[in-house]
Design a protein around this motif. Structure first.
Motif, PDB file in Angstrom:
ATOM      1  N   GLY A   1      37.110 -17.794  26.143  1.00 34.85           N
ATOM      2  CA  GLY A   1      35.862 -17.556  25.441  1.00 34.85           C
ATOM      3  C   GLY A   1      36.074 -16.617  24.272  1.00 34.85           C
ATOM      4  N   ARG A   2      34.972 -16.005  23.825  1.00 35.82           N
ATOM      5  CA  ARG A   2      35.060 -15.042  22.726  1.00 35.82           C
ATOM      6  C   ARG A   2      34.694 -13.662  23.269  1.00 35.82           C
ATOM      7  N   PHE A   3      35.502 -12.684  22.904  1.00 39.15           N
ATOM      8  CA  PHE A   3      35.342 -11.343  23.453  1.00 39.15           C
ATOM      9  C   PHE A   3      35.137 -10.341  22.320  1.00 39.15           C
ATOM     10  N   ALA A   4      34.101  -9.500  22.469  1.00 37.72           N
ATOM     11  CA  ALA A   4      33.786  -8.492  21.465  1.00 37.72           C
ATOM     12  C   ALA A   4      33.617  -7.132  22.158  1.00 37.72           C
ATOM     13  N   GLN A   5      33.271  -6.123  21.372  1.00 40.10           N
ATOM     14  CA  GLN A   5      33.227  -4.747  21.877  1.00 40.10           C
ATOM     15  C   GLN A   5      32.455  -4.629  23.196  1.00 40.10           C
ATOM     16  N   GLY A   6      33.084  -4.032  24.186  1.00 46.47           N
ATOM     17  CA  GLY A   6      32.460  -3.812  25.491  1.00 46.47           C
ATOM     18  C   GLY A   6      32.793  -4.883  26.505  1.00 46.47           C
ATOM     19  N   ASP A   7      33.152  -6.083  26.022  1.00 49.47           N
ATOM     20  CA  ASP A   7      33.490  -7.175  26.947  1.00 49.47           C
ATOM     21  C   ASP A   7      34.782  -6.878  27.684  1.00 49.47           C
ATOM     22  N   ILE A   8      34.874  -7.411  28.911  1.00 40.52           N
ATOM     23  CA  ILE A   8      36.118  -7.289  29.664  1.00 40.52           C
ATOM     24  C   ILE A   8      36.603  -8.691  30.036  1.00 40.52           C
ATOM     25  N   ALA A   9      37.893  -8.931  29.801  1.00 38.55           N
ATOM     26  CA  ALA A   9      38.509 -10.193  30.227  1.00 38.55           C
ATOM     27  C   ALA A   9      39.226  -9.916  31.536  1.00 38.55           C
ATOM     28  N   ASP A  10      38.707 -10.504  32.599  1.00 40.95           N
ATOM     29  CA  ASP A  10      39.224 -10.259  33.952  1.00 40.95           C
ATOM     30  C   ASP A  10      39.939 -11.539  34.389  1.00 40.95           C
ATOM     31  N   LEU A  11      41.253 -11.595  34.144  1.00 37.37           N
ATOM     32  CA  LEU A  11      42.002 -12.845  34.325  1.00 37.37           C
ATOM     33  C   LEU A  11      42.967 -12.756  35.499  1.00 37.37           C
ATOM     34  N   ASP A  12      43.111 -13.893  36.203  1.00 38.93           N
ATOM     35  CA  ASP A  12      44.064 -13.930  37.312  1.00 38.93           C
ATOM     36  C   ASP A  12      45.301 -14.732  36.911  1.00 38.93           C
ATOM     37  N   ASP A  13      46.175 -15.012  37.869  1.00 38.20           N
ATOM     38  CA  ASP A  13      47.449 -15.649  37.541  1.00 38.20           C
ATOM     39  C   ASP A  13      47.320 -17.140  37.267  1.00 38.20           C
ATOM     40  N   GLN A  14      46.109 -17.689  37.335  1.00 32.38           N
ATOM     41  CA  GLN A  14      45.907 -19.107  37.047  1.00 32.38           C
ATOM     42  C   GLN A  14      45.656 -19.362  35.557  1.00 32.38           C
ATOM     43  N   ILE A  15      45.347 -18.315  34.837  1.00 30.08           N
ATOM     44  CA  ILE A  15      44.939 -18.467  33.438  1.00 30.08           C
ATOM     45  C   ILE A  15      46.133 -18.378  32.489  1.00 30.08           C
ATOM     46  N   GLU A  16      46.201 -19.333  31.544  1.00 28.82           N
ATOM     47  CA  GLU A  16      47.128 -19.228  30.423  1.00 28.82           C
ATOM     48  C   GLU A  16      46.282 -19.184  29.154  1.00 28.82           C
ATOM     49  N   HIS A  17      46.656 -18.321  28.224  1.00 35.51           N
ATOM     50  CA  HIS A  17      45.818 -18.217  27.024  1.00 35.51           C
ATOM     51  C   HIS A  17      46.605 -17.689  25.830  1.00 35.51           C
ATOM     52  N   GLN A  18      45.972 -17.821  24.656  1.00 36.33           N
ATOM     53  CA  GLN A  18      46.566 -17.331  23.413  1.00 36.33           C
ATOM     54  C   GLN A  18      45.451 -16.703  22.580  1.00 36.33           C
ATOM     55  N   PRO A  19      45.198 -15.417  22.797  1.00 36.56           N
ATOM     56  CA  PRO A  19      44.114 -14.747  22.067  1.00 36.56           C
ATOM     57  C   PRO A  19      44.379 -14.707  20.553  1.00 36.56           C
ATOM     58  N   LEU A  20      43.352 -15.032  19.765  1.00 41.34           N
ATOM     59  CA  LEU A  20      43.418 -14.988  18.306  1.00 41.34           C
ATOM     60  C   LEU A  20      42.344 -14.027  17.789  1.00 41.34           C
ATOM     61  N   VAL A  21      42.763 -13.049  16.998  1.00 39.12           N
ATOM     62  CA  VAL A  21      41.794 -12.102  16.426  1.00 39.12           C
ATOM     63  C   VAL A  21      41.003 -12.840  15.356  1.00 39.12           C
ATOM     64  N   ASP A  22      39.710 -13.033  15.617  1.00 41.39           N
ATOM     65  CA  ASP A  22      38.925 -13.920  14.762  1.00 41.39           C
ATOM     66  C   ASP A  22      37.962 -13.201  13.837  1.00 41.39           C
ATOM     67  N   GLY A  23      37.894 -11.882  13.916  1.00 39.86           N
ATOM     68  CA  GLY A  23      36.984 -11.156  13.031  1.00 39.86           C
ATOM     69  C   GLY A  23      37.693 -10.734  11.759  1.00 39.86           C
ATOM     70  N   ASP A  24      37.026  -9.867  10.989  1.00 43.42           N
ATOM     71  CA  ASP A  24      37.641  -9.398   9.748  1.00 43.42           C
ATOM     72  C   ASP A  24      38.116  -7.951   9.863  1.00 43.42           C
ATOM     73  N   GLU A  25      38.186  -7.441  11.090  1.00 44.78           N
ATOM     74  CA  GLU A  25      38.708  -6.094  11.296  1.00 44.78           C
ATOM     75  C   GLU A  25      39.747  -6.130  12.418  1.00 44.78           C
ATOM     76  N   ASN A  26      40.532  -5.059  12.511  1.00 47.64           N
ATOM     77  CA  ASN A  26      41.522  -4.982  13.587  1.00 47.64           C
ATOM     78  C   ASN A  26      40.839  -5.119  14.947  1.00 47.64           C
ATOM     79  N   CYS A  27      41.519  -5.793  15.861  1.00 51.10           N
ATOM     80  CA  CYS A  27      41.024  -5.861  17.236  1.00 51.10           C
ATOM     81  C   CYS A  27      41.786  -4.822  18.053  1.00 51.10           C
ATOM     82  N   ILE A  28      41.056  -3.905  18.661  1.00 47.61           N
ATOM     83  CA  ILE A  28      41.684  -2.873  19.492  1.00 47.61           C
ATOM     84  C   ILE A  28      41.183  -3.026  20.919  1.00 47.61           C
ATOM     85  N   CYS A  29      42.119  -3.121  21.847  1.00 44.26           N
ATOM     86  CA  CYS A  29      41.719  -3.278  23.242  1.00 44.26           C
ATOM     87  C   CYS A  29      42.621  -2.473  24.177  1.00 44.26           C
TER      88      CYS A  29
END
Ligand SMILES: [Zn+2]
Length: 232
Positions: free
Chosen positions: A180-208
Motif C-alpha cells: 500500500g501507501r505509507f505516510a507519516q505515522g503509518d506503520i508497516a507491520d510485515l511478516d515473513d510472507q511478504i515480499e516488497h520493493q518500497p518506492l519513495v513517491d513524494g517530493d521530500e526525503n522519506c525517513i522511517c
C-alpha cells in the motif's frame, strides 16, 4: 495526523507480553505514542491479560487440568469478544503510556524515540549508504536491526522478503509498495510472507524507523551481493 496503517493483533499481544525484541518494542512504543487507536488497543489487551491472570489466581482447584479448562473457556471468550468489537473511538488528549500528551505535539520524533536520537530528524548524524540512501543505527540487535533510514524521492529499496517480522514507522515523507501507501505515522507491520520493493513517491526525503528480527532476504543478485555492506 491521519494514520491509515496500524499494528496487527499478533504484534500487539507480543508487545503487551514483553515478548518483542528491544528494536521492535521501540517501534511499537513510538507508534502507539502518536496513534490513539493503537494506544487504546494496547490498554484493552493489557486488560485482557489482567483478566487471564485473575482467572488463574482465583481458581483454587487442586486439579491443574481444571485450571487449564477454566482459563480456556472464560478467558478465550473474552479475548475473542474484544477482537470482534469495533475499533474504539479515539480519545484526543488521553495520556499515553510514556506520560506525555500527544495534543499539540508537533515533533516528528515520537517521545520514546527521543531518548535515542534527540528531538530533531535534521540533527541526526546520518551515514551515507549510497546515492540517496542514508542510515543511522539506533542500536545494535543480535540478528536484526533497529535503524533510521532516509531515502531520497524517486529512490526504491531493492526487492526483498523477510526471514522474520519487519516493523517500519514512517516519520517523514511517504513510500508505496506492494502492500500500500505509507505516510507519516503509518506503520508497516510485515511478516515473513511478504515480499516488497518500497518506492519513495513524494517530493521530500522519506525517513522511517525500521526494526527487524533477522536479516532481510534479498530476491535479486545485486541485493545479495551488497547485503554484507549495508548491514540489512
Ligand atoms: Zn495505530
Amino acid at each position: 495526523m491521519n494514520i491509515n496503517h496500524h499494528l496487527d493483533e499478533a504484534t500487539l499481544f507480543s508487545y503487551v507480553a514483553g515478548a518483542l525484541s528491544q528494536g521492535m518494542a521501540l517501534v511499537v512504543a513510538s507508534h502507539i505514542s502518536i496513534c490513539d487507536s493503537c494506544r487504546e488497543r494496547v490498554f484493552e489487551t493489557e486488560a485482557i491479560g489482567g483478566a487471564l491472570l485473575d482467572d488463574v489466581v482465583n481458581d483454587n482447584s487442586p486439579d491443574s487440568s481444571s485450571v487449564s479448562v477454566k482459563v480456556n473457556e472464560t478467558a478465550l471468550e473474552q479475548v475473542l469478544a474484544c477482537l470482534d468489537e469495533e475499533a474504539p473511538v479515539t480519545t484526543p488528549g488521553k495520556i499515553p503510556p510514556d506520560g506525555e500528551s500527544t495534543v499539540g505535539n508537533t515533533s516528528e520524533v515520537p517521545a520514546p524515540l527521543r531518548d535515542y536520537i534527540g528531538g530533531s530528524l535534521d540533527a541526526v548524524q546520518w551515514k551515507r549508504l549510497s546515492s540517496g540512501f542514508y542510515y543511522f543505527d539506533v542500536f545494535s540487535e543480535q540478528r536484526g536491526i533497529c535503524r533510521l533510514l532516509k531515502v531520497a524521492p524517486g529512490k526504491s529499496i531493492l526487492h526483498h522478503g523477510h526471514h522474520g517480522n519487519e516493523l517500519t514507522l514512517l516519520l517523514r515523507g511517504s513510500y508505496a509498495d506492494e502492500v500500500g501507501r505509507f505516510a507519516q505515522g503509518d506503520i508497516a507491520d510485515l511478516d515473513d510472507q511478504i515480499e516488497h520493493q518500497p518506492l519513495v513517491d513524494g517530493d521530500e526525503n522519506c525517513i522511517c524507523l525500521v526494526a527487524t528480527d533477522y536479516p532481510l532476504r534479498f530476491t535479486t543478485l545485486l541485493g545479495k551481493v551488497i547485503q554484507p555492506m549495508t548491514g540489512f
